[in-house]
Design a protein around this motif. Structure first.
Motif, PDB file in Angstrom:
ATOM      1  N   ILE A 133      28.882  42.817  32.506  1.00  0.00           N
ATOM      2  CA  ILE A 133      29.663  42.001  33.451  1.00  0.00           C
ATOM      3  C   ILE A 133      29.023  40.638  33.664  1.00  0.00           C
ATOM      4  O   ILE A 133      29.623  39.772  34.309  1.00  0.00           O
ATOM      5  CB  ILE A 133      29.852  42.724  34.803  1.00  0.00           C
ATOM      6  CG1 ILE A 133      28.508  42.935  35.511  1.00  0.00           C
ATOM      7  CG2 ILE A 133      30.589  44.034  34.610  1.00  0.00           C
ATOM      8  CD1 ILE A 133      28.641  43.469  36.927  1.00  0.00           C
ATOM      9  N   VAL A 148      35.758  45.147  29.656  1.00  0.00           N
ATOM     10  CA  VAL A 148      34.952  46.302  30.043  1.00  0.00           C
ATOM     11  C   VAL A 148      35.915  47.408  30.458  1.00  0.00           C
ATOM     12  O   VAL A 148      36.751  47.199  31.346  1.00  0.00           O
ATOM     13  CB  VAL A 148      33.995  45.963  31.204  1.00  0.00           C
ATOM     14  CG1 VAL A 148      33.248  47.214  31.675  1.00  0.00           C
ATOM     15  CG2 VAL A 148      33.018  44.876  30.786  1.00  0.00           C
ATOM     16  N   VAL A 203      34.281  50.617  39.562  1.00  0.00           N
ATOM     17  CA  VAL A 203      34.807  49.269  39.356  1.00  0.00           C
ATOM     18  C   VAL A 203      34.596  48.412  40.600  1.00  0.00           C
ATOM     19  O   VAL A 203      34.202  47.237  40.502  1.00  0.00           O
ATOM     20  CB  VAL A 203      36.297  49.335  38.977  1.00  0.00           C
ATOM     21  CG1 VAL A 203      36.909  47.935  38.992  1.00  0.00           C
ATOM     22  CG2 VAL A 203      36.489  49.974  37.612  1.00  0.00           C
ATOM     23  N   LEU A 237      31.181  47.083  40.651  1.00  0.00           N
ATOM     24  CA  LEU A 237      31.013  45.987  39.697  1.00  0.00           C
ATOM     25  C   LEU A 237      31.627  44.699  40.247  1.00  0.00           C
ATOM     26  O   LEU A 237      31.045  43.615  40.137  1.00  0.00           O
ATOM     27  CB  LEU A 237      31.651  46.348  38.354  1.00  0.00           C
ATOM     28  CG  LEU A 237      31.059  47.563  37.622  1.00  0.00           C
ATOM     29  CD1 LEU A 237      31.814  47.819  36.321  1.00  0.00           C
ATOM     30  CD2 LEU A 237      29.577  47.360  37.346  1.00  0.00           C
ATOM     31  N   LEU A 238      32.814  44.816  40.849  1.00  0.00           N
ATOM     32  CA  LEU A 238      33.458  43.633  41.427  1.00  0.00           C
ATOM     33  C   LEU A 238      32.637  43.067  42.586  1.00  0.00           C
ATOM     34  O   LEU A 238      32.530  41.844  42.750  1.00  0.00           O
ATOM     35  CB  LEU A 238      34.871  43.984  41.899  1.00  0.00           C
ATOM     36  CG  LEU A 238      35.883  44.361  40.809  1.00  0.00           C
ATOM     37  CD1 LEU A 238      37.222  44.741  41.437  1.00  0.00           C
ATOM     38  CD2 LEU A 238      36.073  43.224  39.816  1.00  0.00           C
ATOM     39  N   LEU A 241      29.927  41.023  41.295  1.00  0.00           N
ATOM     40  CA  LEU A 241      30.397  39.741  40.767  1.00  0.00           C
ATOM     41  C   LEU A 241      30.874  38.795  41.864  1.00  0.00           C
ATOM     42  O   LEU A 241      31.015  37.587  41.634  1.00  0.00           O
ATOM     43  CB  LEU A 241      31.548  39.980  39.781  1.00  0.00           C
ATOM     44  CG  LEU A 241      31.181  40.652  38.458  1.00  0.00           C
ATOM     45  CD1 LEU A 241      32.440  41.144  37.752  1.00  0.00           C
ATOM     46  CD2 LEU A 241      30.413  39.682  37.561  1.00  0.00           C
ATOM     47  N   VAL A 274      37.523  36.476  36.927  1.00  0.00           N
ATOM     48  CA  VAL A 274      37.414  37.920  36.708  1.00  0.00           C
ATOM     49  C   VAL A 274      38.725  38.569  37.111  1.00  0.00           C
ATOM     50  O   VAL A 274      39.291  38.248  38.161  1.00  0.00           O
ATOM     51  CB  VAL A 274      36.259  38.522  37.532  1.00  0.00           C
ATOM     52  CG1 VAL A 274      36.157  40.031  37.277  1.00  0.00           C
ATOM     53  CG2 VAL A 274      34.942  37.830  37.217  1.00  0.00           C
ATOM     54  N   LEU A 295      36.837  37.474  32.112  1.00  0.00           N
ATOM     55  CA  LEU A 295      36.217  38.793  32.112  1.00  0.00           C
ATOM     56  C   LEU A 295      37.233  39.767  32.697  1.00  0.00           C
ATOM     57  O   LEU A 295      37.657  39.612  33.850  1.00  0.00           O
ATOM     58  CB  LEU A 295      34.939  38.800  32.952  1.00  0.00           C
ATOM     59  CG  LEU A 295      34.233  40.158  33.058  1.00  0.00           C
ATOM     60  CD1 LEU A 295      33.748  40.646  31.695  1.00  0.00           C
ATOM     61  CD2 LEU A 295      33.063  40.086  34.049  1.00  0.00           C
ATOM     62  N   ILE A 310      38.197  43.715  33.568  1.00  0.00           N
ATOM     63  CA  ILE A 310      37.733  45.081  33.791  1.00  0.00           C
ATOM     64  C   ILE A 310      38.965  45.945  34.022  1.00  0.00           C
ATOM     65  O   ILE A 310      39.865  45.581  34.772  1.00  0.00           O
ATOM     66  CB  ILE A 310      36.796  45.165  35.009  1.00  0.00           C
ATOM     67  CG1 ILE A 310      35.599  44.222  34.825  1.00  0.00           C
ATOM     68  CG2 ILE A 310      36.310  46.593  35.230  1.00  0.00           C
ATOM     69  CD1 ILE A 310      34.716  44.110  36.058  1.00  0.00           C
TER      70      ILE A 310
END
Length: 551
Positions: free
Chosen positions: A295, A302, A316, A319-320, A323, A371, A395, A397
């Motif tokens: 990421i 991803v 997820v 991960l967000l 970011l 993203v 990016l 996801i």
């Protein structure tokens, strides 16, 4: 009642603000303040009844001691008493085998209710406090007509607002929260209503009621979630925020017409949900490093894979959150939006206006995002648009429903994505499941090895170790065979190396991709699950239950 309120506040069971709000709504009926607190969700019924039982020296009626419906009907008829009075005051009354009269309900501490019962009974009955879950199935049955006649929307709305129905539904939710349930299932059958809770991924039956109470309960649930009470032929979905036992929770409700009525499933979503850190999810250190590296790329795809309920959304969201630094613009399209992520623009799928993942993703691309999270890739248009977005500097996801991480590559090519494009944009594949963790009691030492011989005999030779018996799921002397508490994730992660990129372009099978991945340290879900069992976090039985014998 004012004295009781002061005592509740003093003991920390109710906040002064909540008590004042309940009192304000019941100025004309101060005896109704405690029921008002319960229906506001300001206090749990368990805490309140424990307090009242000790304060008034009234025993609590156990569920197994509850009389059947016919015994209550017959007793009320023999007393020539109006059924409506008992329903309105949440009281059931019955004669036991010794012809002694008993009465039970959540408000039996109230002197006025006690006096009225004595007038109906003509003698001093034995009084019991009782939870709503204990008495409400009988009260709902007493107040309702046969469900075949309960089709009028006005009547259904009236049923949904009756006190026994409200109390029953609130009590089910309160129990679900106390047991850490993720979902509550209300299931109608020919002669009964079954209530089941899903805790740590496993369903268990908690309540059984008469079929005649189902329409009232279903109407209450649909009213809570903003669904159409009168529509019983088509599936519906709804969502609402409610307060139960002093907690704010979001509920997502789904109804499905079945032979004997609507099956209703309520998902409980914490409004103030804390998203676990990567280290808390169950990822090993090398897996965490791989995800952070993926990421950290400015663009690419991803993919997180696994069945429904495997924890993909939580992964997820973490991960967000990582970011979400205030510099990147993050936009999501989800079905539905499960938790609020401050600083992230979140959009829900709307099938009623043709706003699906593909349409939402096309619109997101015009918002100049850095993203993008696409809740699920389930069709060719979404797959191809997601890959194009990754190719053009974003990016992306997303999640895919496959049995393994490596199967995601074949899934996208099956959806029409050109293999050479997929190989160029794919960064990392993640597969995951959730395993139940052993409770601290089960993890206690078993020095005499009481269960070890049995444990070893049940396992194949390749799995036999010198681990304590509880690691095999056979329990311990303290709590038997079912000692699980909470869940942890088990993961497989794949870094898309140049060799794997080449294999994807050549449409090589999953087995070939797996062989290449193992050169970079890849281990399967099953291998990771068994490692967690050997390490004491879960059991071999649980790992094999969830992950199977091959993987």
């Amino acid at each position: 009642m004012h004295q009781l309120g002061e005592m509740l506040i003093e003991r920390g069971l109710v906040s002064p603000e909540d008590y004042a709000a309940a009192l304000a709504t019941r100025r004309d009926a101060p005896g109704e303040v405690l029921p008002a607190l319960l229906r506001m969700g300001a206090v749990s019924e368990d805490d309140l009844l424990d307090f009242l039982s000790a304060r008034f020296q009234l025993p609590l009626l156990a569920l197994e001691a509850r009389p059947d419906l016919e015994a209550v009907r017959a007793t009320i008829a023999s007393l020539n008493a109006p059924v409506r009075w008992f329903v309105e005051h949440d009281v059931i009354i019955w004669r036991d085998v010794n012809d002694l009269i008993h009465a039970a309900g959540p408000r039996l501490h109230d002197a006025a209710i006690q006096e009225a019962i004595e007038q109906w009974a003509g003698e001093s009955p034995r009084l019991h406090l009782a939870k709503s879950l204990t008495v409400d199935p009988i009260l709902i049955a007493l107040s309702g007509e046969h469900r075949a006649a309960q089709t009028d929307p006005k009547r259904l709305a009236e049923l949904a607002e009756e006190a026994p129905v409200i109390d029953f539904v609130n009590s089910v939710f309160a129990e679900a929260i106390s047991r850490r349930a993720s979902d509550v299932h209300f299931e109608p059958f020919e002669d009964k209503l079954i209530v089941r809770l899903r805790v740590d991924g496993v369903l268990s039956q908690r309540r059984v009621g008469g079929a005649e109470m189902f329409d009232a309960v279903a109407s209450r649930l649909k009213l809570l979630s903003g669904m159409n009470i009168a529509e019983r032929r088509l599936p519906q979905d709804g969502r609402q925020s409610i307060r139960v036992a002093g907690q704010e929770i979001d509920v997502r409700v789904s109804s499905l017409p079945t032979t004997w009525g609507e099956s209703i499933v309520v998902r409980l979503l914490g409004a103030t949900h804390r998203i676990p850190e990567l280290s808390e999810l169950g990822l090993a250190a090398p897996q965490r490093s791989l995800l952070l590296e993926a990421i950290g790329q400015p663009h690419g795809l991803v993919l997180v894979t696994g069945p429904t309920g495997s924890g993909k959304t939580t992964t997820v969201y973490r991960l967000l959150s990582h970011l979400n630094d205030g510099v990147r613009k993050i936009v999501t399209i989800e079905d539905p939006v499960e938790f609020d992520l401050p600083g992230v623009l979140q959009m829900g799928v709307r099938a009623d206006i043709n706003l699906d993942f593909a349409a939402g993703l096309r619109s997101i691309l015009r918002q100049d995002p850095d993203v993008i999270f696409v809740g699920e890739i389930r069709d060719a248009e979404t797959a191809q648009t997601a890959v194009q977005a990754a190719l053009t500097g974003h990016l992306v996801i997303s999640t895919v429903h496959t049995n393994s991480a490596l199967a995601a590559a074949a899934r996208l090519t099956d959806l029409g994505v050109e293999p050479f494009l997929l190989a160029d944009v794919l960064r990392t594949l993640i597969g995951q499941r959730l395993l139940r963790c052993v409770c601290p009691t089960c993890a206690a030492p078993d020095p005499d090895g009481e269960h070890e011989a049995k444990a070893q005999s049940l396992l194949s030779p390749s799995l036999r170790t010198d681990a304590p018996a509880w690691r095999h799921g056979l329990g311990c002397k303290a709590c038997g065979a079912s000692g699980y508490q909470s869940r942890t994730g088990v993961f497989e992660t794949v870094k898309i190396s140049p060799a794997i990129q080449h294999a994807i372009r050549e449409r090589q099978p999953e087995s070939a991709l797996a062989e290449l991945a193992r050169r970079d340290g890849f281990t399967s879900l099953l291998e990771n699950g068994l490692a967690k069992a050997r390490g004491g976090q879960t059991t071999f039985v649980e790992a094999l239950r969830v992950l199977g014998a091959s993987g």
